[in-house]
Design a protein around this motif. Sequence first.
Motif, mmCIF file in Angstrom:
data_model
loop_
_atom_site.group_PDB
_atom_site.id
_atom_site.type_symbol
_atom_site.label_atom_id
_atom_site.label_comp_id
_atom_site.label_asym_id
_atom_site.label_seq_id
_atom_site.Cartn_x
_atom_site.Cartn_y
_atom_site.Cartn_z
ATOM 1 N N VAL A 176 0.867 -1.176 0.000
ATOM 2 C CA VAL A 176 0.000 0.000 0.000
ATOM 3 C C VAL A 176 0.899 1.220 0.000
ATOM 4 O O VAL A 176 1.860 1.283 0.770
ATOM 5 C CB VAL A 176 -0.927 0.000 1.238
ATOM 6 N N THR B 259 -1.818 6.429 0.262
ATOM 7 C CA THR B 259 -3.056 5.752 0.641
ATOM 8 C C THR B 259 -3.183 5.684 2.154
ATOM 9 O O THR B 259 -4.249 5.964 2.716
ATOM 10 C CB THR B 259 -3.103 4.335 0.042
ATOM 11 N N ASN C 212 -4.088 9.154 3.450
ATOM 12 C CA ASN C 212 -5.500 9.496 3.218
ATOM 13 C C ASN C 212 -6.418 8.745 4.165
ATOM 14 O O ASN C 212 -7.388 9.316 4.689
ATOM 15 C CB ASN C 212 -5.881 9.189 1.767
#
Length: 49
Positions: free
Chosen positions: A5, A9, A12
Amino acid sequence: MGTKVSPGTISNLNKKAYEHIETWRTRPLSGDYPYVYVDGVYLKRNWGR
């Protein structure tokens, strides 16, 4: 598990989570809130040995 990941990401997702946490943390409290106090002290009882 096993999936990569991106840091963006994660950032966020953290922003979205912290918005909900801050809303919950700063909510007005009214009414009664029962609570239980738990102490973590443990005393071993083998003094006579």
